[in-house]
Design a protein around this motif. Structure first.
Motif, short mmCIF file in Angstrom:
data_model
loop_
_atom_site.label_atom_id
_atom_site.label_comp_id
_atom_site.label_asym_id
_atom_site.label_seq_id
_atom_site.Cartn_x
_atom_site.Cartn_y
_atom_site.Cartn_z
N PRO A 1 39.84 22.40 49.34
CA PRO A 1 39.09 23.67 49.47
C PRO A 1 40.00 24.86 49.77
N LYS A 2 41.06 24.63 50.52
CA LYS A 2 41.99 25.72 50.85
C LYS A 2 42.74 26.18 49.61
N SER B 1 37.31 37.05 38.12
CA SER B 1 36.22 37.42 39.03
C SER B 1 35.77 38.84 38.74
N ARG C 1 38.28 25.08 38.17
CA ARG C 1 39.08 26.28 38.37
C ARG C 1 40.47 26.13 37.73
N GLU D 1 40.98 31.38 43.88
CA GLU D 1 39.88 32.30 43.58
C GLU D 1 40.07 33.66 44.26
N GLY D 2 40.68 33.66 45.43
CA GLY D 2 40.82 34.92 46.16
C GLY D 2 42.15 35.63 45.97
N LEU E 1 41.56 25.91 46.57
CA LEU E 1 40.56 26.58 45.76
C LEU E 1 40.38 28.03 46.21
N ARG E 2 40.36 28.26 47.52
CA ARG E 2 40.20 29.63 48.03
C ARG E 2 41.38 30.51 47.62
#
Length: 445
Positions: free
Chosen positions: A247-248, A48, A297, A254-255, A250-251
């Motif tokens: 989705p959790k 990122s 991802r 990415e985070g 994925l977060r």
């Protein structure tokens, strides 16, 4: 504001093996300022990257019309995700204001008075050096030697790896070897079998929980990601992960932070992720059971582990290895049995072979083709079989054997799939799929 997400056309990984040349190809992305106060400035994208006028931005610009943190660029296997960070003057692609878009190959993005060119380059890294083993996994076949060479190249990096392959091919052992050959080797290696945890508990298993977060949460728990901090987490059977939890995950990927169930404060984690599945994720995405963005991802390095039936020349080596490691170096498998091994389909792959060898050392009959004879006489019983190409003829014989074997096994085990799986030395879910495929009836569907 319009959200414009371009349709993804490619599914390649950032590191892939070119099937034509046999060389490793590495896809890289870079951002360059082609117009504005910082013209000429460039940066290779990794993970990122934030672009803005604040000195703390990864790609800091002097353009005063650019917000402090204007846009985020994330290099992924499918391209660069460009996400506007609620900037004052907006982010534009082809005169259209966008909130999020995927740039697959090349594009010019306008932020403030600055024009950014995002572009992709593919570097040829040459052929991976073939080798006969990787950690505890061995193989003499060209497919495995090439696979080991690729893994040797990526092991020292922090790249996320997705291992694809059937049950029993050794994906977990390969993941452990990747960890041991990385700079994180002295840190935790945490395994989570996503298919073995109840759907109601998988979030807690992965991310942890605080006391009282749900019924039965009698104390705090860190969860797999926090336990693996500084090391590697192996997400086995990722294809079984419930859709609402994807989705959790994925977060987190990415985070780089985890929020335990029932807790408001996120916790930073530094974890390398290796994932594996036996499922065809392309089909799972089409069916709406797996998120495409999560797939991209994870598939930074995409590796397919071949089934044993596609590398039959490894069977003698593996058989000898298992005999030796089980302390029976004097045991002779015999040419006849080895020939039967070579004619077998191996639905349980290397794990099934190991189980058969262990049973053979205990004195059990381990012929994987009971009541079948690979001979001219048996071939003649199949009308027109010799008129077919070898591969098609073999597939027809294997299909015939598989159904007959299942019928006999069903009768022997009284229709109990769990017992059938134990008797056959293969995974229960694989037995279940075969039973369904051939329209057979079992007692514990």
């Amino acid at each position: 504001m319009v959200q414009a997400t371009e349709r993804i056309q490619t599914s390649g990984a950032l590191l892939r093996l070119d099937p034509t040349s046999g060389t490793l190809k590495q896809r890289k992305f870079k951002v360059s300022v082609i117009n504005g106060p910082d013209s000429g400035k460039t940066l290779e994208l990794s993970g990122s990257t934030t672009v803005g006028s604040h000195p703390g931005a990864t790609f800091s610009l002097t353009d005063t019309t650019v917000s402090r943190y204007h846009v985020e660029l994330v290099a992924r296997p499918d391209g660069v995700r460009v996400k506007d960070l609620e900037s004052t003057n907006g982010t534009y692609l082809s005169n259209t204001r966008v909130s999020e878009v995927i740039v697959e190959d090349q594009a010019v993005v306008l932020i403030g008075k600055t024009s950014l060119r995002i572009s992709m380059i593919e570097e040829d890294l040459g052929k991976p050096a073939e080798q006969g083993s990787f950690g505890r996994v061995i193989g003499a076949s060209p497919a495995m030697r090439s696979l080991f060479g690729i893994l040797e190249r990526v092991a020292p990096t922090d790249s996320t790896i997705l291992l694809l392959g059937e049950t029993g091919t050794g994906k977990e052992v390969l993941a452990e070897a990747l960890h041991q050959k990385s700079k994180r080797a002295n840190k935790p290696f945490v395994v989570v079998d996503c298919g073995a945890v109840a759907p109601t508990l998988i979030e807690s298993e992965l991310f942890g929980h605080v006391r009282g977060a749900f019924t039965g949460a009698v104390g705090d728990r860190n969860g797999a990601f926090l336990e693996a901090d500084g090391g590697t987490i192996f997400l086995d059977e990722l294809g079984e992960l419930p859709l609402d939890l994807q989705p959790k995950l994925l977060r987190v990927l990415e985070g780089g932070s985890v929020r335990r169930v029932g807790e408001d404060k996120p916790r930073r984690v530094d974890v390398r992720v290796i994932a594996a599945t036996h499922r065809d994720l392309d089909k799972e995405i089409e069916a709406g059971r797996f998120r495409q963005d999560l797939y991209y991802r994870l598939a930074v390095v995409l590796v397919s582990v071949p089934p044993l039936r596609d590398r039959l020349d490894d069977i003698p080596l593996l058989t000898s290895h298992f005999v030796q490691t089980m302390g029976r170096g004097d045991f002779d498998v015999g040419r006849g049995l080895m020939a039967r091994f070579a004619a077998y389909h191996w639905p349980g792959n290397v794990r099934e072979l190991r189980n058969l060898i262990e049973r053979a050392l205990a004195g059990a009959d381990v012929d994987p083709l009971p009541n079948e004879t690979v001979s001219a006489r048996s071939l003649q019983s199949h009308d027109g079989i010799t008129d077919l190409p070898f591969k098609e003829a073999k597939e027809r014989l294997v299909e015939s054997f598989t159904k007959e074997y299942l019928v006999a096994l069903l009768d022997k085990c009284g229709g109990n799939i769990s017992q059938m799986a134990r008797e056959a030395g293969i995974a229960r879910n694989y037995v279940h799929r075969l039973v369904s495929k051939y329209g057979l009836k079992a007692t514990d569907q």
